[in-house]
Design a protein around this motif. Structure first.
Motif, PDB file in Angstrom:
ATOM      1  N   VAL A  12     -45.401 -20.823 -23.332  1.00  0.00           N
ATOM      2  CA  VAL A  12     -45.161 -19.388 -23.560  1.00  0.00           C
ATOM      3  C   VAL A  12     -45.437 -18.950 -25.001  1.00  0.00           C
ATOM      4  O   VAL A  12     -45.869 -17.828 -25.229  1.00  0.00           O
ATOM      5  CB  VAL A  12     -43.722 -18.951 -23.161  1.00  0.00           C
ATOM      6  CG1 VAL A  12     -43.536 -19.030 -21.658  1.00  0.00           C
ATOM      7  CG2 VAL A  12     -42.667 -19.754 -23.897  1.00  0.00           C
ATOM      8  N   GLU A  42     -36.965 -13.926 -16.183  1.00  0.00           N
ATOM      9  CA  GLU A  42     -36.606 -14.018 -14.763  1.00  0.00           C
ATOM     10  C   GLU A  42     -36.909 -15.405 -14.187  1.00  0.00           C
ATOM     11  O   GLU A  42     -36.070 -15.989 -13.490  1.00  0.00           O
ATOM     12  CB  GLU A  42     -37.391 -12.979 -13.949  1.00  0.00           C
ATOM     13  CG  GLU A  42     -36.826 -11.588 -14.046  1.00  0.00           C
ATOM     14  CD  GLU A  42     -37.775 -10.546 -13.474  1.00  0.00           C
ATOM     15  OE1 GLU A  42     -38.689 -10.916 -12.714  1.00  0.00           O
ATOM     16  OE2 GLU A  42     -37.616  -9.355 -13.813  1.00  0.00           O
ATOM     17  N   ILE A  43     -38.118 -15.901 -14.489  1.00  0.00           N
ATOM     18  CA  ILE A  43     -38.496 -17.197 -13.918  1.00  0.00           C
ATOM     19  C   ILE A  43     -37.615 -18.303 -14.490  1.00  0.00           C
ATOM     20  O   ILE A  43     -37.131 -19.168 -13.753  1.00  0.00           O
ATOM     21  CB  ILE A  43     -39.993 -17.485 -14.161  1.00  0.00           C
ATOM     22  CG1 ILE A  43     -40.845 -16.518 -13.339  1.00  0.00           C
ATOM     23  CG2 ILE A  43     -40.345 -18.928 -13.816  1.00  0.00           C
ATOM     24  CD1 ILE A  43     -42.338 -16.729 -13.472  1.00  0.00           C
ATOM     25  N   GLU A  84     -44.160  -8.947 -19.458  1.00  0.00           N
ATOM     26  CA  GLU A  84     -44.359 -10.400 -19.502  1.00  0.00           C
ATOM     27  C   GLU A  84     -43.110 -11.121 -19.999  1.00  0.00           C
ATOM     28  O   GLU A  84     -42.728 -12.163 -19.475  1.00  0.00           O
ATOM     29  CB  GLU A  84     -45.548 -10.750 -20.407  1.00  0.00           C
ATOM     30  CG  GLU A  84     -46.867 -10.416 -19.749  1.00  0.00           C
ATOM     31  CD  GLU A  84     -48.067 -10.815 -20.586  1.00  0.00           C
ATOM     32  OE1 GLU A  84     -47.887 -11.487 -21.604  1.00  0.00           O
ATOM     33  OE2 GLU A  84     -49.189 -10.444 -20.196  1.00  0.00           O
ATOM     34  N   MET A 135     -40.664 -11.260 -17.292  1.00  0.00           N
ATOM     35  CA  MET A 135     -41.014 -12.293 -16.308  1.00  0.00           C
ATOM     36  C   MET A 135     -40.588 -13.679 -16.781  1.00  0.00           C
ATOM     37  O   MET A 135     -40.110 -14.486 -15.985  1.00  0.00           O
ATOM     38  CB  MET A 135     -42.532 -12.314 -16.082  1.00  0.00           C
ATOM     39  CG  MET A 135     -43.028 -11.235 -15.173  1.00  0.00           C
ATOM     40  SD  MET A 135     -44.802 -11.490 -14.945  1.00  0.00           S
ATOM     41  CE  MET A 135     -45.234  -9.912 -14.247  1.00  0.00           C
ATOM     42  N   ILE A 136     -40.807 -13.947 -18.067  1.00  0.00           N
ATOM     43  CA  ILE A 136     -40.397 -15.247 -18.618  1.00  0.00           C
ATOM     44  C   ILE A 136     -38.897 -15.434 -18.412  1.00  0.00           C
ATOM     45  O   ILE A 136     -38.429 -16.484 -17.958  1.00  0.00           O
ATOM     46  CB  ILE A 136     -40.752 -15.345 -20.120  1.00  0.00           C
ATOM     47  CG1 ILE A 136     -42.277 -15.397 -20.294  1.00  0.00           C
ATOM     48  CG2 ILE A 136     -40.081 -16.553 -20.773  1.00  0.00           C
ATOM     49  CD1 ILE A 136     -42.746 -15.256 -21.722  1.00  0.00           C
ATOM     50  N   GLY A 142     -54.425 -23.005 -23.917  1.00  0.00           N
ATOM     51  CA  GLY A 142     -53.772 -23.122 -22.612  1.00  0.00           C
ATOM     52  C   GLY A 142     -52.403 -22.477 -22.531  1.00  0.00           C
ATOM     53  O   GLY A 142     -51.698 -22.612 -21.537  1.00  0.00           O
ATOM     54  N   GLY A 143     -52.010 -21.778 -23.593  1.00  0.00           N
ATOM     55  CA  GLY A 143     -50.704 -21.123 -23.572  1.00  0.00           C
ATOM     56  C   GLY A 143     -50.799 -19.723 -22.998  1.00  0.00           C
ATOM     57  O   GLY A 143     -51.834 -19.317 -22.474  1.00  0.00           O
ATOM     58  N   LEU A 144     -49.677 -18.986 -23.117  1.00  0.00           N
ATOM     59  CA  LEU A 144     -49.641 -17.633 -22.582  1.00  0.00           C
ATOM     60  C   LEU A 144     -49.793 -16.585 -23.675  1.00  0.00           C
ATOM     61  O   LEU A 144     -49.748 -15.393 -23.414  1.00  0.00           O
ATOM     62  CB  LEU A 144     -48.350 -17.423 -21.802  1.00  0.00           C
ATOM     63  CG  LEU A 144     -48.445 -18.129 -20.457  1.00  0.00           C
ATOM     64  CD1 LEU A 144     -47.190 -18.884 -20.137  1.00  0.00           C
ATOM     65  CD2 LEU A 144     -48.797 -17.149 -19.356  1.00  0.00           C
ATOM     66  N   GLN A 172     -44.712 -26.783 -14.051  1.00  0.00           N
ATOM     67  CA  GLN A 172     -45.411 -26.119 -12.948  1.00  0.00           C
ATOM     68  C   GLN A 172     -45.309 -24.602 -13.049  1.00  0.00           C
ATOM     69  O   GLN A 172     -46.178 -23.877 -12.591  1.00  0.00           O
ATOM     70  CB  GLN A 172     -44.838 -26.581 -11.604  1.00  0.00           C
ATOM     71  CG  GLN A 172     -45.412 -27.911 -11.148  1.00  0.00           C
ATOM     72  CD  GLN A 172     -44.540 -28.590 -10.093  1.00  0.00           C
ATOM     73  OE1 GLN A 172     -43.596 -28.007  -9.583  1.00  0.00           O
ATOM     74  NE2 GLN A 172     -44.861 -29.833  -9.782  1.00  0.00           N
ATOM     75  N   SER A 173     -44.230 -24.138 -13.645  1.00  0.00           N
ATOM     76  CA  SER A 173     -44.042 -22.695 -13.777  1.00  0.00           C
ATOM     77  C   SER A 173     -44.647 -22.149 -15.067  1.00  0.00           C
ATOM     78  O   SER A 173     -44.363 -21.017 -15.450  1.00  0.00           O
ATOM     79  CB  SER A 173     -42.553 -22.368 -13.690  1.00  0.00           C
ATOM     80  OG  SER A 173     -42.069 -22.688 -12.411  1.00  0.00           O
ATOM     81  N   ASP A 174     -45.435 -22.959 -15.763  1.00  0.00           N
ATOM     82  CA  ASP A 174     -46.180 -22.559 -16.967  1.00  0.00           C
ATOM     83  C   ASP A 174     -45.297 -22.220 -18.165  1.00  0.00           C
ATOM     84  O   ASP A 174     -45.704 -21.465 -19.041  1.00  0.00           O
ATOM     85  CB  ASP A 174     -47.080 -21.327 -16.685  1.00  0.00           C
ATOM     86  CG  ASP A 174     -47.857 -21.453 -15.389  1.00  0.00           C
ATOM     87  OD1 ASP A 174     -48.484 -22.502 -15.205  1.00  0.00           O
ATOM     88  OD2 ASP A 174     -47.833 -20.519 -14.578  1.00  0.00           O
ATOM     89  N   LEU A 175     -44.078 -22.749 -18.199  1.00  0.00           N
ATOM     90  CA  LEU A 175     -43.162 -22.314 -19.254  1.00  0.00           C
ATOM     91  C   LEU A 175     -43.314 -23.069 -20.572  1.00  0.00           C
ATOM     92  O   LEU A 175     -42.800 -22.628 -21.600  1.00  0.00           O
ATOM     93  CB  LEU A 175     -41.713 -22.399 -18.758  1.00  0.00           C
ATOM     94  CG  LEU A 175     -41.389 -21.306 -17.728  1.00  0.00           C
ATOM     95  CD1 LEU A 175     -40.103 -21.624 -16.988  1.00  0.00           C
ATOM     96  CD2 LEU A 175     -41.285 -19.952 -18.407  1.00  0.00           C
TER      97      LEU A 175
END
Lengths: 389, 263
Positions: free
Chosen positions: A53, A14-15, A8, A11-12, A60-62, A47-50
């Motif tokens: 994190v 990379e995005i 994960e 991924m953070i 609503g976070g990750l 939009q990318s949920d960043l």
């Protein structure tokens, strides 16, 4: 180097790196020139949920922590710390609510911050209260089930653009440091307005404004924690946010190193690429070594904080102090390696050098970080009974 | 609204070689990417879904590793992905490819709209989109820069031409290929990417689609690559000057000199 990040976390990285490269790099010079607020980029990050994190999943976070925040901040900072500061400052505004807010406050404010629908900001600084937060003059007077705020906050990142503000005001002047309290103020609250937008040396894509409180009445349930805990809220917030400034510095240093090294391999003088000269190699070697050391310190500190450690102030201060001093040196040297080109606006490193300076100043000057570290050392060694002689 | 997007995994053409014996691309050791034009097809589908609701399924035919390309699209918010993979599919030309994809779309059905990129950067034929429409017996248009639904059962598309654009309206189900003007592909989302990592991607072979071995792959292909070569540089170019009338006069004389039939 492999820092053994989870899938994960990878991924953070990379995005964010993709967004930074494709959406930030092409516009950073223009944003620096025009001082335009990077709303388009903030929308892409949302939009990318960043924006969530580091926030728990129930809001609503990750579900990540300080390290996840640092990874995103670093990758954005690699391209532009003006944009990255804007992103990071929303987290700074959210932390007081996350760390000390009531369940109702968390439910009410954090999901919109996590989704990026609303930006947040944190406001402590005033004209006479910088390093010395004891100089705060903004007051909050209890009036029935309301508080009435009066005063002016200065140099507030995301000021005017954010929707949610956590601010520190004095509720009882007779109690000194224990007389300050933290409040949540919303854009649009009556009596709350914004002053002039500052023109800055660097991080010019970020917005810095005054917050003006003129008999601003807010419901009493906007108080964070209890009256008198304002300074504790502030210190605890900075303890978790400072590695983020370190991460901005690591990203900036890496960005400057990337450009300086690529340039050195291409620039030919005396018939050879200048990277073949030891004078250049040694500069680049120091830049790379210091950047990696800064990164290792930021990641280690972030992981330590995320383990719910209690004694984090000293390490948190170190994770801000060292990387930001490194960033100033690395960006200055990047300009030196690029020579005349480096000094020109057409090349990105002069902006990096201008941007770097703020890192040694905001969220506690580096002198204040040294004070924190020094005081912690004094306390720590005071508890040790044995001698080292 | 069920939208299917057909994508292709292609070699990153920034560094490819042609095998001099087989006249085909050497794919070994070359990084595979999603055909850049196909990202616009994915974006077009997501835009339609965002506006009108429904779901987007991405479909590709390729070797097992093409699954990676599908996962990349899932990270953008695509709902489902299906991989068509079978040794028998190897060597397919545009006929066999579009037949295989069409069968898969029928199997996924009912599908309201099929969207493709305008062409793939490896073959550059731009035939698979129209081929699909033929096999599906559906109306189609190409080079669309904007899509809109009318009354929920008609597709209105702006089709880019050299001179401007054509406005085309046709009943659904339909096939459309899109160009970059449709809009920049969105960035991947963290939540989508996490879901994409675990999402199951069904793999279908020729038998699953009810296709015989002689209908697919090299055996089912009507075209054969005889030779691949770089066209020789154009020479003997002549620039005409003067007013339009003078240039027309000069051009006519040159064409007559060249003994162009009919002049």
């Amino acid at each position: 180097m492999d820092y053994f990040l989870t899938e994960e976390q990878q991924m953070i990285k990379e995005i964010t790196a993709k967004i930074a490269k494709e959406k930030v790099r092409p516009v950073r010079a223009e944003l620096d020139e025009t001082e335009e607020f990077p709303w388009d980029i903030m929308k892409v990050l949302a939009q990318s949920d960043l924006f969530g994190v580091y926030l728990p999943e129930e809001y609503g976070g990750l579900g990540g922590g300080v390290l996840e925040n640092c990874l995103a901040v670093e990758e954005l900072g690699r391209e532009c710390i003006g944009v990255a500061t804007t992103y990071a400052a929303s987290g700074l505004g959210a932390y007081p609510i996350l760390l000390h807010g009531s369940e109702e406050q968390k439910q009410k404010y954090l999901p919109a911050i996590a989704s990026g629908e609303k930006l947040a900001a944190f406001a402590v600084t005033e004209a006479n209260a910088g390093s010395d937060a004891g100089g705060i003059q903004t007051t909050a007077q209890r009036d029935g089930d309301h508080y009435v705020l009066n005063g002016t906050k200065q140099w507030i990142t995301n000021g005017g653009e954010a929707e949610v503000y956590t601010i520190i005001a004095i509720t009882d002047r007779t109690k000194g440091a224990r007389g300050a309290s933290a409040f949540i103020v919303e854009k649009g609250d009556a009596g709350f307005s914004f002053g002039k937008k500052e023109q800055k040396m660097g991080i010019r894509a970020s917005a810095t404004r005054e917050l003006l409180f003129n008999d601003c009445r807010i419901p009493a349930d906007r108080l964070i924690s209890r009256e008198g805990t304002g300074f504790i809220v502030t210190m605890k917030t900075f303890d978790v946010s400072r590695p983020g400034i370190g991460a901005l510095a690591v990203g900036l240093s890496q960005g400057a190193l990337d450009i300086a090294t690529e340039y050195s391999r291409k620039r030919v003088q005396f018939g050879k690429p200048i990277i073949s000269f030891q004078a250049i190699q040694h500069i680049l070697a120091d830049m790379a070594t210091e950047t990696e050391a800064a990164r290792a310190l930021v990641y280690a500190t972030a992981r330590y904080i995320d383990s719910d450690a209690k004694d984090i102030s000293k390490y948190s201060a170190m994770a801000k102090l060292f990387p930001t001093d490194v960033a100033m040196r690395v960006t200055t040297n990047a300009v030196q390696v690029l020579g005349g080109y480096g000094y020109m606006r057409e090349y990105p490193v002069e902006k990096m050098m201008r941007d770097a300076k703020i890192l040694q100043i905001y969220e506690g000057t580096n002198q204040i970080q040294r004070n924190i570290i020094g005081q912690e050392l004094n306390k720590e060694y005071g508890r040790i009974k044995e001698t080292f002689f | 609204m069920h939208i299917v997007v057909c994508i292709k995994q292609v070699p990153d053409t920034k560094n490819v070689r042609i095998d001099p014996d087989t006249c085909t691309l050497v794919r070994q050791g070359v990084e595979s990417i999603v055909n850049p034009h196909d990202w616009y097809a994915v974006e077009a589908a997501l835009l339609v879904r965002d506006q009108y609701g429904g779901k987007v399924t991405v479909l590709t035919m390729g070797p097992p590793q093409a699954e990676e390309a599908l996962r990349e699209t899932l990270a953008l918010g695509v709902d489902e992905a299906v991989l068509l993979s079978d040794r028998a599919f190897a060597g397919a030309d545009t006929w066999a490819t579009s037949l295989t994809l069409a069968r898969a779309i029928t199997k996924l059905g009912p599908v309201d709209l099929v969207i493709c990129g305008k062409q793939a950067i490896d073959g550059d034929t731009a035939q698979v989109g129209p081929g699909l429409a033929a096999h599906l017996d559906q109306p189609y248009t190409t080079y669309a820069r904007r899509l809109e639904l009318v009354d929920g059962c008609q597709l209105r598309a702006e089709r880019v031409t050299d001179a401007g654009y054509e406005l085309i309206q046709m009943p659904l189900p339909a096939v459309v290929t899109v160009v970059r003007e449709i809009g920049d592909p969105r960035m991947p989302g963290l939540k989508h990417k996490m879901r994409a990592r675990k999402q199951e991607i069904p793999v279908l072979g020729a038998a699953d689609l009810g296709l015989k071995p002689e209908e697919v792959g090299l055996q089912g292909s009507y075209t054969q690559v005889v030779r691949v070569f770089s066209p020789p540089p154009r020479c003997d170019r002549k620039m005409l000057n003067g007013s339009v009338e003078e240039q027309v006069e000069q051009l006519l004389n040159l064409l007559k000199e060249a003994k162009i039939p009919g002049l």
